[in-house]
Structure formats: C-alpha cells, structure tokens
Design a protein around this motif. Structure first.
Motif, PDB file in Angstrom:
ATOM      1  N   ALA A 104      30.899   5.039  -5.925  1.00  0.00           N
ATOM      2  CA  ALA A 104      30.202   4.340  -4.653  1.00  0.00           C
ATOM      3  C   ALA A 104      30.994   4.550  -3.570  1.00  0.00           C
ATOM      4  N   ALA A 105      32.484   4.549  -3.703  1.00  0.00           N
ATOM      5  CA  ALA A 105      33.524   5.057  -2.484  1.00  0.00           C
ATOM      6  C   ALA A 105      33.200   6.457  -2.299  1.00  0.00           C
ATOM      7  N   VAL A 106      32.978   7.279  -3.348  1.00  0.00           N
ATOM      8  CA  VAL A 106      32.900   8.656  -3.088  1.00  0.00           C
ATOM      9  C   VAL A 106      31.624   8.794  -2.558  1.00  0.00           C
ATOM     10  N   LEU A 107      30.546   8.130  -2.624  1.00  0.00           N
ATOM     11  CA  LEU A 107      29.303   8.734  -1.853  1.00  0.00           C
ATOM     12  C   LEU A 107      29.181   8.205  -0.536  1.00  0.00           C
ATOM     13  N   TYR A 158      28.435  11.194   1.554  1.00  0.00           N
ATOM     14  CA  TYR A 158      27.157  11.117   2.139  1.00  0.00           C
ATOM     15  C   TYR A 158      27.129  10.048   3.361  1.00  0.00           C
ATOM     16  N   PRO A 159      27.964   9.954   4.209  1.00  0.00           N
ATOM     17  CA  PRO A 159      27.831   8.730   5.158  1.00  0.00           C
ATOM     18  C   PRO A 159      26.637   8.762   6.131  1.00  0.00           C
ATOM     19  N   VAL A 182      32.153   4.492   6.509  1.00  0.00           N
ATOM     20  CA  VAL A 182      30.702   3.439   6.245  1.00  0.00           C
ATOM     21  C   VAL A 182      31.113   2.212   5.973  1.00  0.00           C
ATOM     22  N   PRO A 183      30.446   1.368   6.696  1.00  0.00           N
ATOM     23  CA  PRO A 183      30.794  -0.394   6.376  1.00  0.00           C
ATOM     24  C   PRO A 183      31.006  -0.499   5.004  1.00  0.00           C
ATOM     25  N   THR A 184      31.843  -0.960   4.480  1.00  0.00           N
ATOM     26  CA  THR A 184      32.416  -1.352   3.226  1.00  0.00           C
ATOM     27  C   THR A 184      32.679  -2.947   2.938  1.00  0.00           C
ATOM     28  N   ILE A 185      32.257  -3.208   1.926  1.00  0.00           N
ATOM     29  CA  ILE A 185      32.883  -4.512   1.243  1.00  0.00           C
ATOM     30  C   ILE A 185      33.358  -4.459  -0.154  1.00  0.00           C
ATOM     31  N   VAL A 186      34.473  -5.075  -0.424  1.00  0.00           N
ATOM     32  CA  VAL A 186      35.117  -4.793  -1.480  1.00  0.00           C
ATOM     33  C   VAL A 186      35.595  -6.144  -2.288  1.00  0.00           C
ATOM     34  N   PHE A 187      35.266  -6.177  -3.571  1.00  0.00           N
ATOM     35  CA  PHE A 187      35.543  -7.306  -4.577  1.00  0.00           C
ATOM     36  C   PHE A 187      36.605  -7.053  -5.533  1.00  0.00           C
ATOM     37  N   HIS A 188      37.651  -7.641  -5.742  1.00  0.00           N
ATOM     38  CA  HIS A 188      38.565  -7.171  -6.616  1.00  0.00           C
ATOM     39  C   HIS A 188      39.326  -8.429  -7.083  1.00  0.00           C
TER      40      HIS A 188
END
Length: 361
Positions: free
Chosen positions: A211-214, A218-219, A259-265
C-alpha cells in the motif's frame, strides 16, 4: 500450566522450516515440544487438547510463523460477511504485467451513485476471504456504502503469497504488481460509479508495504493509504534487504507528493520491527512542514495506544499514526475468525475509513 513445559520449543528451527515451505516438519517441531506432542506424528487437522494456556501459546507461535494456525482449527472457516442483496464477486484482472484474481464487495446499498472504493491488500499466507473476515471491512462497507476490492497474490508470484514490496521492479509506476493493483482499481472504477476523490488503498504486513508503494507510485489515483504493520516504499530493493528491513527497520527516502497516510503498528511486533511505522510516517511527512499532536488512550479491549496526528500550517490533519502498546503483528480490532488479528485493539478498519473520509471532505 507452567511455561517450563514449553522450554524445548525451537522457534528459529520452526521458522526456518516454514520459510523453506516445509510446513509439516515445522508443525511437527512445534508439536513435539508441546505436552503430548510427537515430532514424527502426522499433522493434526484440529487443535490438540492442550488446555487454555497451551492453546494460547500455540496460537501466538503459529501467528509468528505465518499462518500455520489454520491447521489447528475446528472445521472450515466461516464465510465472509455478505448479507441480503450484497455481492462478493470473484473476478480476474489482466494487464501487461500479468493477471491477478480479486474479490469485490458490492454493498446492498449501492444504487449507482458515486461511492468510495477501498483496495485491501492481504498479508503473507492470507487470502481475500480470510482478510475480509479478519478486518471486518465488508461489514463496514455495508454500513457506510462503499466498494471494497481484495486483490489476491498467488503462490506462483510468491511462495508465501506475500506481495513483493521488496523488489525494485515492484516499486515502479507502470510495472509489476503496482500496475496490476492500480489496474484493478481502474477496472472497478470503469464498471461502477466511484468518486475519484475517494479511492484508497490499505494493507497488512506485506500488504501494508505494498500500500505504501501504491501511495508513492500512484498518488494521482489513491487519495489515502493505510499501512498496518508494514514498511515504507523503498525500504528494501531485494529479498535480503527486505528481511533486514523487517527485522531492524530501514529508513526510506521521501517520494515527492505525499498521500494522506494512516499507520497502525504494535510496539510488540516481532515480525516487522515497529520502527518501520515511524519510517512510513517520516516518508509521508518529507514533502511538508508539519506539527504533531499526540494523545494516549485505552481501547475497550484493554490495549493501550498512542495516537499522533500530523497537521499542516492551517491545523488540517495530514497524517496519523497509532502505536499499539504491547500488540504484535496483527490487525487491530479484527475478528478472530481471520488470521493475524488482535480483537482487543482499537478498530483499525473503522479508524482508517474515518481518516480517509475526513481527508476527502
């Protein structure tokens, strides 16, 4: 039951056997170290009667090994959520880089008006059905009326069914897996009424890294990305560097427009080092000067978390990061009928869609 009863488990050997595709031998290694187990016994098709403590340990071990837990379950998996007039269709997309099957969830409330589209990328050893069950994304799509596409990675592309996020050739626009996944999104948009301002991609583990690659390649197509337990685009260039990035973390360069990004870890993740979540956010922030605001909380299931919102000069949220304290390599708030889920955590699916919705408003 004392943990001393499990002192003979050789996790490194079981992991080596699993990565080599020798699942029966890996399973036998685990069984031989458990009460009543026998190294040369045939793999069980259901959980041995080990008691609650042993089953809990076994579940944790098999989660770490990447999907062996399915060998211990009673009976077949439940079907993914598909109520009433909703549809969950099996489809195939073909492009210059090859083809991929995918499942498409069409909620019963879809009536031809523009809706959001979310592309969901499963983790290693998973499938679209498994991922749909574990994330409960079909249920959320039914409630909020949006489309969900679940591309499937075949073993012919990766023996563990991982997306090849670590390959340089699969980190380029118009090439490899990014072109196939983007092609699936375009295919759905051509057939259904999709709001182009509400097209998103999210994933778990290898799917999160993809998803990070996409988002980087492809922004113009994906207006928001969700990375759960994944890595930044460019954190690796081949398989050896991919393993290093997973275990120790690897910073990646900024990729221009973020691109607006939300991360869970989970900070207890032993499969993908938690620092990789920081690197995903750092990569997203590289294109702008942002300020951060953090808050702490506890989910209804008892998982503590720290949520950090990164805002632009006007105070508008740009990116969001959730650190799940004590959680491992699993989708937060997921359904235990799916693999790699942490039911006690905050609902990552709902929070991702809330973030995407707010950013598209």
């Amino acid at each position: 039951m004392s943990m001393k009863m499990f002192k003979n488990i050789d996790l490194s050997e079981a992991t080596r056997l699993t990565r080599a595709g020798r699942l029966k031998e890996a399973l036998a290694a685990l069984k031989g170290a458990l009460p009543g187990g026998a190294p040369d016994a045939a793999p069980a098709t259901h959980a041995p009667d080990l008691g609650a403590a042993a089953k809990g340990l076994l579940h944790g071990l098999t989660q770490r090994l990447g999907g062996l837990e399915g060998l211990f379950e009673h009976g077949p998996k439940p079907a993914p959520f598909v109520p009433g007039d909703a549809r969950f269709e099996a489809r195939v997309h073909a492009g210059a880089a090859g083809s991929r099957t995918y499942k498409l969830y069409i909620p019963s409330g879809y009536r031809g008006k523009p809706v959001a589209l979310l592309v969901m990328l499963h983790g290693c050893s998973q499938s679209p059905d498994d991922f749909a069950r574990g994330t409960r994304m079909n249920e959320l799509a039914e409630e909020q009326t949006f489309l969900v596409a679940y591309p499937a990675q075949p073993r012919s592309a990766n023996m563990s069914k991982c997306w090849n996020w670590f390959n340089a050739a699969d980190q380029q626009r118009g090439q490899g897996e990014p072109s196939l996944i983007a092609g699936i999104a375009h295919e759905v948009m051509a057939e259904f009424s999709v709001d182009p301002k509400r097209v998103y991609v999210a994933g778990l583990s290898a799917g999160g890294a993809a998803a990070a690659v996409l988002g980087a390649t492809y922004p113009d197509l994906f207006k928001g990305i969700g990375v759960h337990s994944g890595l930044a685009c460019g954190a690796a260039r081949d398989m050896p560097s991919g393993f290093i990035a997973m275990k120790t973390g690897a910073p990646a360069p900024g990729r221009g427009t973020a691109v607006p990004t939300i991360v869970f870890h989970g900070d207890g993740d032993t499969t993908v080092h938690p620092v990789n979540g920081d690197h995903v956010i750092a990569q997203a922030k590289a294109a702008a000067d942002l300020r951060a605001r953090s808050e702490r909380g506890v989910s209804s299931g008892g998982i503590r978390y720290t949520r950090t919102v990164h805002m632009d000069a006007s105070g508008r949220p740009a990116h969001e990061q959730w650190v799940l304290h004590g959680a491992g390599h699993a989708w937060s708030g997921g359904d235990p009928s799916g693999s790699f889920t942490e039911p006690r955590g905050p609902d990552a699916s709902r929070e991702m869609m809330r973030f995407f919705r707010e950013r598209s408003a």
